[in-house]
Design a protein around this motif. Structure first.
Motif, mmCIF file in Angstrom:
data_model
loop_
_atom_site.group_PDB
_atom_site.id
_atom_site.type_symbol
_atom_site.label_atom_id
_atom_site.label_comp_id
_atom_site.label_asym_id
_atom_site.label_seq_id
_atom_site.Cartn_x
_atom_site.Cartn_y
_atom_site.Cartn_z
ATOM 1 N N PHE A 229 0.831 -1.204 0.000
ATOM 2 C CA PHE A 229 0.000 0.000 0.000
ATOM 3 C C PHE A 229 0.867 1.256 0.000
ATOM 4 N N LEU A 230 1.930 1.240 0.776
ATOM 5 C CA LEU A 230 2.829 2.399 0.825
ATOM 6 C C LEU A 230 3.440 2.666 -0.541
ATOM 7 N N LEU A 231 3.896 1.609 -1.225
ATOM 8 C CA LEU A 231 4.486 1.751 -2.550
ATOM 9 C C LEU A 231 3.471 2.311 -3.545
ATOM 10 N N GLN A 232 2.257 1.773 -3.532
ATOM 11 C CA GLN A 232 1.243 2.246 -4.464
ATOM 12 C C GLN A 232 0.730 3.637 -4.097
ATOM 13 N N PHE A 233 0.769 3.990 -2.807
ATOM 14 C CA PHE A 233 0.411 5.352 -2.398
ATOM 15 C C PHE A 233 1.383 6.348 -3.007
ATOM 16 N N TYR A 234 2.663 6.011 -2.980
ATOM 17 C CA TYR A 234 3.663 6.858 -3.642
ATOM 18 C C TYR A 234 3.372 6.958 -5.139
ATOM 19 N N SER A 235 2.956 5.859 -5.746
ATOM 20 C CA SER A 235 2.632 5.873 -7.170
ATOM 21 C C SER A 235 1.446 6.790 -7.454
ATOM 22 N N PHE A 236 0.422 6.732 -6.581
ATOM 23 C CA PHE A 236 -0.718 7.624 -6.745
ATOM 24 C C PHE A 236 -0.281 9.088 -6.637
ATOM 25 N N MET A 237 0.588 9.385 -5.678
ATOM 26 C CA MET A 237 1.075 10.760 -5.512
ATOM 27 C C MET A 237 1.884 11.196 -6.736
ATOM 28 N N MET A 238 2.677 10.271 -7.274
ATOM 29 C CA MET A 238 3.462 10.573 -8.463
ATOM 30 C C MET A 238 2.541 10.893 -9.642
ATOM 31 N N ALA A 239 1.496 10.072 -9.811
ATOM 32 C CA ALA A 239 0.560 10.300 -10.902
ATOM 33 C C ALA A 239 -0.203 11.606 -10.718
ATOM 34 N N PHE A 240 -0.447 12.004 -9.476
ATOM 35 C CA PHE A 240 -1.193 13.222 -9.181
ATOM 36 C C PHE A 240 -0.355 14.475 -9.452
ATOM 37 N N TYR A 241 0.942 14.429 -9.091
ATOM 38 C CA TYR A 241 1.777 15.615 -9.143
ATOM 39 C C TYR A 241 2.671 15.699 -10.374
ATOM 40 N N CYS A 242 2.993 14.558 -11.005
ATOM 41 C CA CYS A 242 3.988 14.554 -12.077
ATOM 42 C C CYS A 242 3.330 14.421 -13.448
ATOM 43 N N SER A 243 4.034 14.904 -14.441
ATOM 44 C CA SER A 243 3.551 14.758 -15.821
ATOM 45 C C SER A 243 3.913 13.365 -16.336
ATOM 46 N N ASP A 244 3.285 12.975 -17.449
ATOM 47 C CA ASP A 244 3.565 11.673 -18.054
ATOM 48 C C ASP A 244 5.033 11.571 -18.479
ATOM 49 N N ILE A 245 5.582 12.663 -18.990
ATOM 50 C CA ILE A 245 6.963 12.646 -19.446
ATOM 51 C C ILE A 245 7.912 12.404 -18.268
ATOM 52 N N MET A 246 7.655 13.046 -17.130
ATOM 53 C CA MET A 246 8.490 12.842 -15.947
ATOM 54 C C MET A 246 8.418 11.395 -15.479
ATOM 55 N N ILE A 247 7.203 10.853 -15.446
ATOM 56 C CA ILE A 247 7.015 9.470 -14.997
ATOM 57 C C ILE A 247 7.689 8.508 -15.969
ATOM 58 N N GLY A 248 7.528 8.765 -17.275
ATOM 59 C CA GLY A 248 8.143 7.894 -18.271
ATOM 60 C C GLY A 248 9.651 7.888 -18.179
ATOM 61 N N ASN A 249 10.241 9.033 -17.942
ATOM 62 C CA ASN A 249 11.687 9.111 -17.783
ATOM 63 C C ASN A 249 12.158 8.459 -16.485
#
Length: 249
Positions: A229-249
């Motif tokens: 859950f902690l790992l996926q919570f970080y993923s949710f925060m990343m998806a909320f705050y970061c752009s697709d390009i940042m996540i892809g890189n």
């Protein structure tokens, strides 16, 4: 078992590298975002039943109670199929809300819906793999791992090359789990389950078996649920705050 895990990991790594080379950073970021909801929901699917299946199958084999093994596998599969199907439907139902309200990416809704199928596929696949381990048929468990890794690593890049882009990557990912679940279930039935001594199973008996399995499995599942859950919570925060390009890189 080690050979199977190592081989499937190498195949998956090669496939991931190829896929990342074929997709743009933005496309790979969107692909990664689409995986997040199903991975989060998947954490609440098992509750240690798979661990209990391995434990009880191995114990009953030692005690030579073959008819009870039939009941354990049937009850475990029933639980996994039921929860997997329910959570897959829940994921499909929440896809639009998650994509639009949480991720602010309405275009990811159909991708999330497609990947929701993997929740059901994984529930069936992991239950079968737990049975293989309980029977000490590690080569069968390894076969399912390699099957899933191979289909994903071949199909996802192929669909991207054919012009389907992120949708192709998602379909390849989803289809690989579905194929592995079907193949592993067929192997379990024809090589193991069909040859077991059987007793008549009713609703009361399944309920009693599942209570015992959950009593054993739930404490084991708490740590993995919290960590996952902690790992996926970080993923949710990343998806909320970061752009697709940042996540892809």
């Amino acid at each position: 078992l080690f050979v199977g895990v190592a081989t499937s990991t190498v195949i998956m790594a090669v496939g991931t590298i190829i896929l990342a080379r074929l997709l743009s950073p933005e496309e790979y970021g969107l692909y990664s975002v689409a995986l997040i909801p199903s991975l989060m929901i998947n954490l609440f699917r098992d509750w240690g039943v798979n661990s209990a299946m391995t434990k009880y199958v191995a114990h009953l084999r030692t005690a030579k109670k073959e008819e009870d093994i039939h009941e354990i596998i049937a009850a475990g599969l029933f639980f996994e199929i039921l929860t997997g199907l329910a959570l897959s439907l829940l994921s499909v139902f929440l896809a639009d809300f998650i994509a639009s309200t949480i991720f602010h990416r309405p275009e990811s809704a159909p991708l999330i819906s497609i990947i929701s199928i993997t929740i059901f596929s994984c529930s069936l696949l992991t239950a079968v793999q737990s049975s293989f381990v309980g029977f000490e048929r590690m080569e069968l468990n390894s076969l399912t791992l390699i099957c899933q890794a191979t289909v994903k690593s071949m199909l996802s890049p192929l669909l991207v090359i054919l012009g389907f882009g992120v949708l192709g990557a998602v379909v390849g990912y989803t289809f690989s789990f579905l194929v592995a679940a079907i193949v592993s279930s067929a192997i379990l039935y024809f090589l193991i389950f069909r040859g077991l001594k059987r007793t008549k199973i009713n609703r009361f008996k399944i309920s009693k078996i599942l209570r015992n399995m959950l009593h054993y499995g739930v404490p084991l599942s708490i740590a993995s649920i919290l960590g996952g859950f902690l790992l996926q919570f970080y993923s949710f925060m990343m998806a909320f705050y970061c752009s697709d390009i940042m996540i892809g890189n």
